[in-house]
Design a protein around this motif. Structure first.
Motif, PDB file in Angstrom:
ATOM      1  N   ASP A 341       0.812  -1.223   0.000  1.00 10.18           N
ATOM      2  CA  ASP A 341       0.000   0.000   0.000  1.00 10.18           C
ATOM      3  C   ASP A 341       0.846   1.275   0.000  1.00 10.18           C
ATOM      4  OD1 ASP A 341      -2.270  -1.537   0.016  1.00 10.18           O
ATOM      5  OD2 ASP A 341      -2.525  -1.464   2.190  1.00 10.18           O
ATOM      6  N   LEU A 342       2.125   1.177   0.337  1.00 11.67           N
ATOM      7  CA  LEU A 342       2.967   2.372   0.415  1.00 11.67           C
ATOM      8  C   LEU A 342       3.579   2.762  -0.925  1.00 11.67           C
ATOM      9  CD1 LEU A 342       4.952   1.749   3.739  1.00 11.67           C
ATOM     10  CD2 LEU A 342       3.184   3.462   3.350  1.00 11.67           C
ATOM     11  N   THR A 343       3.600   1.845  -1.878  1.00 12.29           N
ATOM     12  CA  THR A 343       4.369   2.058  -3.102  1.00 12.29           C
ATOM     13  C   THR A 343       3.963   3.325  -3.853  1.00 12.29           C
ATOM     14  OG1 THR A 343       4.687  -0.319  -3.354  1.00 12.29           O
ATOM     15  CG2 THR A 343       5.101   1.055  -5.285  1.00 12.29           C
ATOM     16  N   ILE A 344       2.733   3.398  -4.299  1.00 10.14           N
ATOM     17  CA  ILE A 344       2.292   4.543  -5.109  1.00 10.14           C
ATOM     18  C   ILE A 344       2.323   5.843  -4.308  1.00 10.14           C
ATOM     19  CG2 ILE A 344       0.356   5.537  -6.379  1.00 10.14           C
ATOM     20  CD1 ILE A 344       1.846   3.378  -7.896  1.00 10.14           C
ATOM     21  N   PRO A 345       1.784   5.888  -3.069  1.00  8.78           N
ATOM     22  CA  PRO A 345       1.857   7.152  -2.314  1.00  8.78           C
ATOM     23  C   PRO A 345       3.280   7.658  -2.122  1.00  8.78           C
ATOM     24  CG  PRO A 345       0.280   5.671  -1.288  1.00  8.78           C
ATOM     25  CD  PRO A 345       0.974   4.879  -2.351  1.00  8.78           C
ATOM     26  N   LEU A 346       4.230   6.759  -1.843  1.00  8.07           N
ATOM     27  CA  LEU A 346       5.607   7.189  -1.628  1.00  8.07           C
ATOM     28  C   LEU A 346       6.258   7.675  -2.924  1.00  8.07           C
ATOM     29  CD1 LEU A 346       7.052   4.585   0.911  1.00  8.07           C
ATOM     30  CD2 LEU A 346       6.831   7.052   1.235  1.00  8.07           C
ATOM     31  N   LEU A 347       6.039   6.947  -4.004  1.00  3.71           N
ATOM     32  CA  LEU A 347       6.638   7.351  -5.273  1.00  3.71           C
ATOM     33  C   LEU A 347       6.097   8.704  -5.728  1.00  3.71           C
ATOM     34  CD1 LEU A 347       6.661   3.966  -7.235  1.00  3.71           C
ATOM     35  CD2 LEU A 347       8.636   5.207  -6.352  1.00  3.71           C
ATOM     36  N   VAL A 348       4.798   8.914  -5.559  1.00  2.37           N
ATOM     37  CA  VAL A 348       4.216  10.200  -5.942  1.00  2.37           C
ATOM     38  C   VAL A 348       4.754  11.312  -5.039  1.00  2.37           C
ATOM     39  CG1 VAL A 348       2.067  11.535  -6.064  1.00  2.37           C
ATOM     40  CG2 VAL A 348       2.133   9.174  -6.907  1.00  2.37           C
ATOM     41  N   LYS A 349       4.880  11.017  -3.757  1.00  2.00           N
ATOM     42  CA  LYS A 349       5.366  12.019  -2.812  1.00  2.00           C
ATOM     43  C   LYS A 349       6.789  12.464  -3.133  1.00  2.00           C
ATOM     44  CE  LYS A 349       6.200  12.831   2.113  1.00  2.00           C
ATOM     45  NZ  LYS A 349       6.154  12.231   3.475  1.00  2.00           N
ATOM     46  N   LYS A 350       7.623  11.537  -3.595  1.00  2.00           N
ATOM     47  CA  LYS A 350       9.034  11.850  -3.830  1.00  2.00           C
ATOM     48  C   LYS A 350       9.253  12.656  -5.108  1.00  2.00           C
ATOM     49  CE  LYS A 350      10.357  10.015  -0.090  1.00  2.00           C
ATOM     50  NZ  LYS A 350      10.870  10.874   0.997  1.00  2.00           N
ATOM     51  N   ILE A 351       8.244  12.733  -5.969  1.00  2.00           N
ATOM     52  CA  ILE A 351       8.390  13.523  -7.194  1.00  2.00           C
ATOM     53  C   ILE A 351       8.536  14.998  -6.829  1.00  2.00           C
ATOM     54  CG2 ILE A 351       7.250  14.252  -9.321  1.00  2.00           C
ATOM     55  CD1 ILE A 351       5.886  11.530  -9.428  1.00  2.00           C
ATOM     56  N   LEU A 352       9.607  15.637  -7.307  1.00  2.00           N
ATOM     57  CA  LEU A 352       9.894  17.062  -7.067  1.00  2.00           C
ATOM     58  C   LEU A 352      10.138  17.390  -5.599  1.00  2.00           C
ATOM     59  CD1 LEU A 352       7.299  18.757  -9.473  1.00  2.00           C
ATOM     60  CD2 LEU A 352       9.724  18.321  -9.880  1.00  2.00           C
ATOM     61  N   ARG A 353      10.412  16.384  -4.783  1.00  2.00           N
ATOM     62  CA  ARG A 353      10.653  16.648  -3.369  1.00  2.00           C
ATOM     63  C   ARG A 353      12.096  16.384  -2.932  1.00  2.00           C
ATOM     64  NH1 ARG A 353       6.335  16.851   0.321  1.00  2.00           N
ATOM     65  NH2 ARG A 353       4.627  17.996  -0.666  1.00  2.00           N
ATOM     66  N   VAL A 354      12.822  15.593  -3.676  1.00  2.00           N
ATOM     67  CA  VAL A 354      14.162  15.176  -3.229  1.00  2.00           C
ATOM     68  C   VAL A 354      15.245  15.698  -4.172  1.00  2.00           C
ATOM     69  CG1 VAL A 354      15.648  13.230  -2.624  1.00  2.00           C
ATOM     70  CG2 VAL A 354      13.185  13.105  -2.169  1.00  2.00           C
ATOM     71  N   SER A 355      15.203  15.257  -5.408  1.00  2.00           N
ATOM     72  CA  SER A 355      16.213  15.646  -6.400  1.00  2.00           C
ATOM     73  C   SER A 355      15.689  15.297  -7.787  1.00  2.00           C
ATOM     74  CB  SER A 355      17.537  14.909  -6.144  1.00  2.00           C
ATOM     75  OG  SER A 355      17.396  13.527  -6.418  1.00  2.00           O
ATOM     76  N   PRO A 356      16.280  15.878  -8.840  1.00  3.79           N
ATOM     77  CA  PRO A 356      15.864  15.509 -10.203  1.00  3.79           C
ATOM     78  C   PRO A 356      16.000  14.017 -10.481  1.00  3.79           C
ATOM     79  CG  PRO A 356      17.226  17.487 -10.242  1.00  3.79           C
ATOM     80  CD  PRO A 356      17.284  16.958  -8.849  1.00  3.79           C
ATOM     81  N   LEU A 357      17.069  13.402  -9.927  1.00  2.00           N
ATOM     82  CA  LEU A 357      17.288  11.977 -10.164  1.00  2.00           C
ATOM     83  C   LEU A 357      16.183  11.141  -9.529  1.00  2.00           C
ATOM     84  CD1 LEU A 357      19.406  10.330 -11.648  1.00  2.00           C
ATOM     85  CD2 LEU A 357      20.647  10.074  -9.494  1.00  2.00           C
ATOM     86  N   THR A 358      15.812  11.489  -8.308  1.00  2.00           N
ATOM     87  CA  THR A 358      14.729  10.761  -7.639  1.00  2.00           C
ATOM     88  C   THR A 358      13.416  10.931  -8.390  1.00  2.00           C
ATOM     89  OG1 THR A 358      15.833  11.153  -5.510  1.00  2.00           O
ATOM     90  CG2 THR A 358      13.545  10.416  -5.438  1.00  2.00           C
ATOM     91  N   THR A 359      13.183  12.124  -8.902  1.00  2.00           N
ATOM     92  CA  THR A 359      11.972  12.369  -9.700  1.00  2.00           C
ATOM     93  C   THR A 359      11.952  11.480 -10.932  1.00  2.00           C
ATOM     94  OG1 THR A 359      11.741  14.667  -8.955  1.00  2.00           O
ATOM     95  CG2 THR A 359      10.733  14.099 -11.065  1.00  2.00           C
TER      96      THR A 359
END
Length: 437
Positions: A341-359
């Motif tokens: 259940d964490l996969t999609i919420p976490l991946l969406v959350k990390k977009i534009l929040r950490v670094s260009p590479l993570t995005t």
């Protein structure tokens, strides 16, 4: 310009701002290096008759200069003669001014020569051929002492073939017996750790099956220091890009210890290097990568990566997102990711929040889950919409990204768009999000 030490006094003479007095202690001009203008620690005289600090003039020549900085004469002889008389005068001056906060300049050690290094390495190779672990141990320890004395010594050691000699010696002792030669093997690996990146010939020896088995054995049985040396060596070895190393390592039992390091996080060095090694194993072009992806998925790597993404620093998040994206290239990895259940919420959350590479990695992983997840009947798309993926992907296109990420984000928006009429997305704070990079 006045150079020197400053000493504060409690008297009222020469008072400056804030009511504090400062007395200048000027360094005599002939004690200063003409290049750095600092007090010379190891004065040496060139063939032109001008004295410099050894570190400064060596850096001058390393940058490609062939002239004397002061006289501008072309230097025909690069020998540097230690100026002992001047060095003693500088040391005496330091002692006389101890009350002003001046520390005595220690007597510099004589730098090693290429001939000394070559001779010692010949002895190392001979000891390794004869499997004389105690003789080789003393020689490697001497080499490490030399390297610890100065950066110049380290360069001299590396430039004169130490990585190749040590890597071949490591292979020889590992082929004989890891348990019997563990002390000398760890000492060699410790010396190699400050010689990376290695040359091709050294890579071949360190990447042999025996050497790889030895390093995996270290990961399982040695103390924290031994584990760190081994995992760093594996990371550097695989970074060379030779798929044969990946193939060989994937055949060795006990590689699953890497997952234990990722879960326990016993040290930052081990955790980061373990993530990098796992990424090389699951994302290379070798035939065994698919096998390694399946093995790590079955061991629970997806859940471990999601735990890292919850709350970790930039470096760990980038590595975890990269591995998760690679695991999503397989059906087993996508099934395991969609089942959490964490996969999609976490991946969406990390977009534009950490670094260009993570995005980039997050968008790619979501794209794989949505595009190739035929069996979930659109549940992944619905979940992505509910946690604000549509808004995030629009922002990715607006702020700019690479061509590959742009294509995947655009295709994802097309996948999501038909479901928008039936779903009301969660109101998020993404409208006012600021770029973190």
């Amino acid at each position: 310009m006045v150079l020197g030490w400053r000493r504060r006094k409690g008297c009222n003479n020469n008072r400056r701002k804030g009511g504090k007095s400062i007395t200048e202690l000027v360094i005599p001009n002939h004690f200063r290096c003409p290049i750095s203008l600092d007090l010379m620690k190891d004065p040496v005289t060139l063939s032109t008759g001008i004295t410099y600090d050894r570190e400064s003039v060596e850096r001058w020549f390393d940058e490609g200069n062939i002239t004397c900085p002061v006289t501008n004469q072309v230097v025909r002889n690069f020998d540097m003669i230690p100026n002992h008389s001047l060095r003693i005068m500088i040391q005496d001056w330091c002692v006389e001014n101890r009350q002003h906060g001046v520390e005595r300049i220690p007597t510099p050690r004589i730098p090693i020569s290429p001939n000394e290094v070559a001779e010692l390495l010949m002895q190392v190779k001979a000891s390794a051929r004869g499997l004389d672990q105690y003789g080789c141990l003393k020689l490697v320890q001497k080499l490490k002492r030399w390297g610890g004395e100065s950066e110049r010594n380290k360069r001299c050691i590396v430039d004169n073939g130490a990585p190749v000699a040590l890597a071949s010696s490591f292979d020889a002792f590992a082929n004989d017996s890891v348990e019997r030669n563990v002390v000398v093997l760890e000492e060699i690996l410790s010396a190699l750790n400050w010689m990376f990146p290695l040359q091709l010939e050294a890579h071949k020896s360190l990447g042999s099956l025996a050497s790889l088995r030895c390093m995996v054995w270290f990961l399982k049985h040695q103390d924290l220091s031994g584990k760190e040396k081994s995992i760093v060596a594996l990371k550097e070895l695989l970074s060379f890009g030779d798929v044969q190393h990946v193939e060989a390592l994937s055949q060795i039992e006990g590689v699953n210890v890497l997952l234990e390091f990722i879960n326990k996080r016993i040290s930052p060095t081990i955790t980061k290097a373990s993530l990098r090694v796992v990424w090389y194993l699951v994302s290379s072009s070798s035939k065994s990568s698919e096998k390694m992806r399946l093995a790590f998925v079955e061991l629970g790597l997806v859940s471990s990566l999601l735990d890292i993404l919850i709350d970790s620093d930039k470096s760990l998040c980038e590595k975890a997102a990269a591995i998760l994206d690679s695991l999503c290239s397989s059906e087993e990895g996508r099934n395991k990711a969609c089942g959490n259940d964490l996969t999609i919420p976490l991946l969406v959350k990390k977009i534009l929040r950490v670094s260009p590479l993570t995005t980039d990695y997050s968008v790619s992983a979501i794209w794989k889950l949505c595009k190739f997840g035929e069996k979930d009947e659109g549940r992944t798309l619905v979940e992505a919409l509910q946690v604000g993926a549509f808004q995030k992907l629009l922002l990715v296109l607006q702020v700019g990204c690479g061509d590959e990420t742009k294509e995947k984000a655009t295709e994802l928006l097309k996948f999501l768009n038909p479901y928008r009429a039936e779903l009301e997305c969660i109101d998020s704070d993404y409208k006012n999000v600021k770029r973190s990079f």
